[in-house]
Design a protein around this motif. Structure first.
Motif, PDB file in Angstrom:
ATOM      1  N   TYR A 149       4.555  -2.852  -6.956  1.00  0.00           N
ATOM      2  CA  TYR A 149       4.059  -1.598  -7.529  1.00  0.00           C
ATOM      3  C   TYR A 149       3.065  -0.926  -6.591  1.00  0.00           C
ATOM      4  O   TYR A 149       2.445  -1.600  -5.761  1.00  0.00           O
ATOM      5  N   SER A 192      -0.201  -3.225   1.473  1.00  0.00           N
ATOM      6  CA  SER A 192      -0.706  -2.843   2.794  1.00  0.00           C
ATOM      7  C   SER A 192      -1.893  -3.705   3.198  1.00  0.00           C
ATOM      8  O   SER A 192      -2.045  -4.061   4.369  1.00  0.00           O
ATOM      9  N   THR A 193      -2.701  -4.054   2.219  1.00  0.00           N
ATOM     10  CA  THR A 193      -3.836  -4.936   2.500  1.00  0.00           C
ATOM     11  C   THR A 193      -3.311  -6.275   3.021  1.00  0.00           C
ATOM     12  O   THR A 193      -3.832  -6.825   3.987  1.00  0.00           O
ATOM     13  N   ILE A 244      -4.877   1.956   3.582  1.00  0.00           N
ATOM     14  CA  ILE A 244      -5.188   1.219   2.359  1.00  0.00           C
ATOM     15  C   ILE A 244      -6.124   2.073   1.526  1.00  0.00           C
ATOM     16  O   ILE A 244      -7.100   2.601   2.049  1.00  0.00           O
ATOM     17  N   ALA A 245      -5.841   2.244   0.252  1.00  0.00           N
ATOM     18  CA  ALA A 245      -6.774   2.977  -0.600  1.00  0.00           C
ATOM     19  C   ALA A 245      -6.488   2.669  -2.054  1.00  0.00           C
ATOM     20  O   ALA A 245      -5.402   2.212  -2.409  1.00  0.00           O
ATOM     21  N   TYR A 298      -5.554   4.073  -4.678  1.00  0.00           N
ATOM     22  CA  TYR A 298      -4.759   4.984  -5.512  1.00  0.00           C
ATOM     23  C   TYR A 298      -3.287   4.746  -5.189  1.00  0.00           C
ATOM     24  O   TYR A 298      -2.960   4.235  -4.118  1.00  0.00           O
ATOM     25  N   THR A 313      -0.290   5.289  -1.578  1.00  0.00           N
ATOM     26  CA  THR A 313      -1.090   5.480  -0.367  1.00  0.00           C
ATOM     27  C   THR A 313      -0.170   5.414   0.849  1.00  0.00           C
ATOM     28  O   THR A 313      -0.279   6.217   1.779  1.00  0.00           O
ATOM     29  N   THR A 314       0.712   4.441   0.828  1.00  0.00           N
ATOM     30  CA  THR A 314       1.622   4.265   1.958  1.00  0.00           C
ATOM     31  C   THR A 314       2.846   5.144   1.724  1.00  0.00           C
ATOM     32  O   THR A 314       3.504   5.022   0.696  1.00  0.00           O
ATOM     33  N   PRO A 340       6.695   1.288   0.889  1.00  0.00           N
ATOM     34  CA  PRO A 340       5.920   2.093  -0.079  1.00  0.00           C
ATOM     35  C   PRO A 340       6.186   1.630  -1.517  1.00  0.00           C
ATOM     36  O   PRO A 340       7.265   1.144  -1.825  1.00  0.00           O
ATOM     37  N   GLY A 341       5.177   1.801  -2.359  1.00  0.00           N
ATOM     38  CA  GLY A 341       5.243   1.289  -3.725  1.00  0.00           C
ATOM     39  C   GLY A 341       6.457   1.751  -4.520  1.00  0.00           C
ATOM     40  O   GLY A 341       6.922   2.869  -4.400  1.00  0.00           O
ATOM     41  N   ASN A 395      -1.559 -11.343  -6.487  1.00  0.00           N
ATOM     42  CA  ASN A 395      -2.652 -10.851  -5.645  1.00  0.00           C
ATOM     43  C   ASN A 395      -3.901 -10.472  -6.451  1.00  0.00           C
ATOM     44  O   ASN A 395      -3.839 -10.267  -7.651  1.00  0.00           O
ATOM     45  N   LYS A 396      -4.979 -10.353  -5.721  1.00  0.00           N
ATOM     46  CA  LYS A 396      -6.314  -9.973  -6.222  1.00  0.00           C
ATOM     47  C   LYS A 396      -6.920 -11.110  -7.035  1.00  0.00           C
ATOM     48  O   LYS A 396      -7.605 -10.891  -8.038  1.00  0.00           O
ATOM     49  N   LEU A 406     -10.597 -11.462  -8.150  1.00  0.00           N
ATOM     50  CA  LEU A 406     -11.152 -10.688  -9.274  1.00  0.00           C
ATOM     51  C   LEU A 406     -11.069 -11.487 -10.576  1.00  0.00           C
ATOM     52  O   LEU A 406     -10.205 -12.356 -10.721  1.00  0.00           O
ATOM     53  N   SER A 433      -5.614 -13.790  -2.345  1.00  0.00           N
ATOM     54  CA  SER A 433      -6.430 -12.584  -2.300  1.00  0.00           C
ATOM     55  C   SER A 433      -6.221 -11.986  -0.920  1.00  0.00           C
ATOM     56  O   SER A 433      -6.600 -12.583   0.095  1.00  0.00           O
TER      57      SER A 433
HETATM   58  N1  LIG Z   1     -10.339  -7.188  -4.971  1.00  0.00           N
HETATM   59  C1  LIG Z   1      -9.197  -7.050  -4.318  1.00  0.00           C
HETATM   60  N2  LIG Z   1      -8.735  -5.826  -4.045  1.00  0.00           N
HETATM   61  C2  LIG Z   1      -7.583  -5.720  -3.377  1.00  0.00           C
HETATM   62  C3  LIG Z   1      -6.828  -6.840  -2.981  1.00  0.00           C
HETATM   63  N3  LIG Z   1      -5.727  -6.403  -2.328  1.00  0.00           N
HETATM   64  C4  LIG Z   1      -5.792  -5.066  -2.335  1.00  0.00           C
HETATM   65  N4  LIG Z   1      -6.905  -4.642  -2.960  1.00  0.00           N
HETATM   66  C5  LIG Z   1      -7.320  -3.251  -3.175  1.00  0.00           C
HETATM   67  O1  LIG Z   1      -6.317  -2.580  -3.896  1.00  0.00           O
HETATM   68  C6  LIG Z   1      -6.204  -1.218  -3.478  1.00  0.00           C
HETATM   69  C7  LIG Z   1      -4.778  -0.923  -3.078  1.00  0.00           C
HETATM   70  O2  LIG Z   1      -4.450  -1.673  -1.917  1.00  0.00           O
HETATM   71  P1  LIG Z   1      -3.271  -1.255  -0.947  1.00  0.00           P
HETATM   72  O3  LIG Z   1      -3.120  -2.351   0.029  1.00  0.00           O
HETATM   73  O4  LIG Z   1      -3.490   0.122  -0.457  1.00  0.00           O
HETATM   74  O5  LIG Z   1      -2.092  -1.275  -2.001  1.00  0.00           O
HETATM   75  P2  LIG Z   1      -0.543  -0.941  -1.737  1.00  0.00           P
HETATM   76  O6  LIG Z   1       0.237  -1.912  -2.520  1.00  0.00           O
HETATM   77  O7  LIG Z   1      -0.254  -0.871  -0.299  1.00  0.00           O
HETATM   78  O8  LIG Z   1      -0.444   0.487  -2.412  1.00  0.00           O
HETATM   79  P3  LIG Z   1       0.617   1.682  -2.115  1.00  0.00           P
HETATM   80  O9  LIG Z   1       0.672   1.880  -0.654  1.00  0.00           O
HETATM   81  O10 LIG Z   1       0.042   2.838  -2.813  1.00  0.00           O
HETATM   82  O11 LIG Z   1       1.901   1.250  -2.704  1.00  0.00           O
HETATM   83  C8  LIG Z   1      -7.186  -1.062  -2.357  1.00  0.00           C
HETATM   84  O12 LIG Z   1      -8.363  -0.505  -2.842  1.00  0.00           O
HETATM   85  C9  LIG Z   1      -7.429  -2.493  -1.890  1.00  0.00           C
HETATM   86  O13 LIG Z   1      -8.710  -2.661  -1.310  1.00  0.00           O
HETATM   87  C10 LIG Z   1      -7.353  -8.137  -3.298  1.00  0.00           C
HETATM   88  O14 LIG Z   1      -6.800  -9.183  -3.002  1.00  0.00           O
HETATM   89  N5  LIG Z   1      -8.541  -8.162  -3.981  1.00  0.00           N
END
Ligand SMILES: Nc1nc2c(ncn2[C@@H]2O[C@H](COP(=O)(O)OP(=O)(O)OP(=O)(O)O)[C@@H](O)[C@H]2O)c(=O)[nH]1
Ligand SMILES: [Mg+2]
Length: 433
Positions: free
Chosen positions: A166, A172-173, A185-186, A188, A191-192, A213-214, A281-282, A285, A310
């Motif tokens: 999603y 991306s992180t 990375i952001a 919202y 982002t990608t 991309p998501g 992930n995450k 938290l 994480s």
């Molecule tokens: N606390 C925490 N925040 C995370 C973690 N991984 C990602 N985030 C945060 O989640 C948000 C989205 O991260 P992205 O890596 O941009 O997510 P994405 O899946 O690439 O999102 P899209 O490109 O929009 O599809 C950012 O603010 C990150 O800092 C994690 O393991 N822990």
């Protein structure tokens, strides 16, 4: 801007016309025929280049034309060949003929080439048509028109691992954590905006991962950015499915996981069987461990491994990478959609007199090599019709013409033996004594 699909019109150069000319010599009222051959038209050729990442250039350049061959001249001067037009495309570009929708080429490796449109052969000059009974032919051959067609260039990234999930799940992180790639990375969704590739090193092994991309519900019907990028998942061998298990996301990890799986299946049923590893992930938290446990309880009995990670702190990422490496080692290498173009076709014929003969193609020329046949040619007076007929008859008996025909040789094609070139056709035909 990331452009991964584009239609272009390709036109190869026409062959130059053959010339009609006669030698002019002092005291000779009418010399022999001396019209040269026309040059061959240039081809339009695509080359996979690692420095190119998108098909964007072709949005503004939809007509790709190679140069025509020059006409033949007098005094047996051959016209210059038209220059090929070489275009650079990203590695992973699939070329399709829009008329037939057939895949012409899959440029899956750097440096791989494909002829998109083949240049026309030059016409033969009148000198080529001289025979003992037709000493002064007043005609020459016209150049062959170059091939023209409408084609589709479609980029399908080649990556071992597709990182999916999603929007905002942390894809991306994760990629930026495990490779040198720096996707945006952001906090919202969406982002990608385009896939990003990264090379991941695990001890002495490495693999390529793509941050896709998501995806959201309806992606297979074109919602979100999904549809456009689902094709890039097709060529990955393994999926790393990132699911946000933090409480504050307010999401249900299990239904997130199910929804994405369903979109993949709807897009292409073969994706339903693509091996997958889930990254919960995450986990730094609060509330994430119970939610990860629920996910694990559901998926692991069905054979899908779940790793708590994480992407921000790096916790658990090492274990995930080892599992990815182990899984990749079990999977077969990706299969190209089309075999690379054979620049050279080789096969071997055995004849009693000529012994071993190798035949290969060099562009349009059929090259016959082998000690026996080359020695025989050296001893043949090639300006003597009868001697050539004998030579030709021996090639026929050895089965060489047969093999050449089986590999596509037609009357008018050129055969090269040693330093000599001949046209396969009427004059250079077989004496079946
Ligand atoms: N606390 C925490 N925040 C995370 C973690 N991984 C990602 N985030 C945060 O989640 C948000 C989205 O991260 P992205 O890596 O941009 O997510 P994405 O899946 O690439 O999102 P899209 O490109 O929009 O599809 C950012 O603010 C990150 O800092 C994690 O393991 N822990
Ligand atoms: Mg992203």
């Amino acid at each position: 801007m990331f452009v991964d699909q584009v239609e272009v019109y390709v036109k190869a150069g026409d062959g130059g016309n053959g010339a009609v000319a006669f030698r002019r010599e002092k005291y000779v009222p009418r010399g022999g025929p001396s019209g040269g051959d026309g040059g061959r038209g240039g081809s339009v050729i695509a080359v996979a280049d690692e420095a190119v990442h998108t098909l964007m250039d072709f949005r503004y350049q939809k007509h790709l034309k190679a140069k025509n061959g020059r006409p033949g001249g007098s005094s047996n001067k051959t016209g210059a060949d038209g220059e090929d037009l070489i275009i650079k495309v990203p590695v992973g570009t699939i070329v399709r003929d829009l008329g037939t929708s057939e895949v012409i080429a899959d440029l899956a490796a750097p440096g791989q080439r494909a002829v998109l449109a083949r240049g026309g052969a030059g016409g033969r000059g009148n000198a080529r048509f001289a025979t003992p009974v037709r000493r002064a032919p007043k005609f020459a051959e016209k150049g062959e028109p170059g091939q023209a067609r409408q084609i589709l260039l479609e980029l399908r990234l080649l990556a071992d691992v597709g990182i999916i999930g999603y929007p905002n799940a942390g894809k991306s992180t994760l990629l930026s954590r495990i490779s040198a790639a720096r996707p945006k990375i952001a906090d919202y969704p969406f982002t990608t905006l385009a896939p990003v590739l990264g090379v991941v090193q695990v001890d002495h092994d490495s693999f390529v991962a793509a941050d896709i991309p998501g995806l959201i519900e309806g992606a297979s019907q074109g919602l979100g950015l999904g549809h456009q990028f689902l094709r890039h998942i097709m060529r990955t061998r393994l999926l790393v499915h990132v699911v946000d298990v933090s409480e504050h996301s307010g999401r249900d990890p299990l239904s997130d996981w199910e929804n994405i799986r369903e979109e993949l299946r709807l897009y292409d049923p073969s994706l339903a069987d693509r091996p997958e590893i889930v990254a919960a992930n995450k986990c730094d938290l609060p509330g994430s461990s119970q939610r990860a446990a629920l996910l694990r309880a559901r998926l692991e009995p069905a054979g899908t491994k779940v790793f708590e990670i994480s992407a921000v702190t790096g916790e658990g990422v090492g274990k995930l990478l080892y599992a990815v490496r182990e899984e990749l080692a079990k999977l077969p290498p990706p299969q190209p959609l089309a075999e690379p173009e054979a620049e050279v076709v080789e096969y071997v014929a055995r004849g009693p007199r000529l012994r071993e003969v190798t035949i290969h193609r060099d562009g349009d020329v059929f090259v016959v090599s082998g000690e026996g046949v080359e020695r025989l040619l050296v001893r043949t007076d090639i300006d003597n019709e009868a001697a050539m007929a004998r030579f030709s008859g021996m090639l026929e008996k050895a089965g060489i013409y047969q093999l050449l025909r089986e590999h596509g040789m037609k009357p008018g094609d050129t055969i090269r033996i040693g330093d000599e070139e001949f046209i396969y056709g009427d004059e250079f035909d077989i004496d079946r004594d």
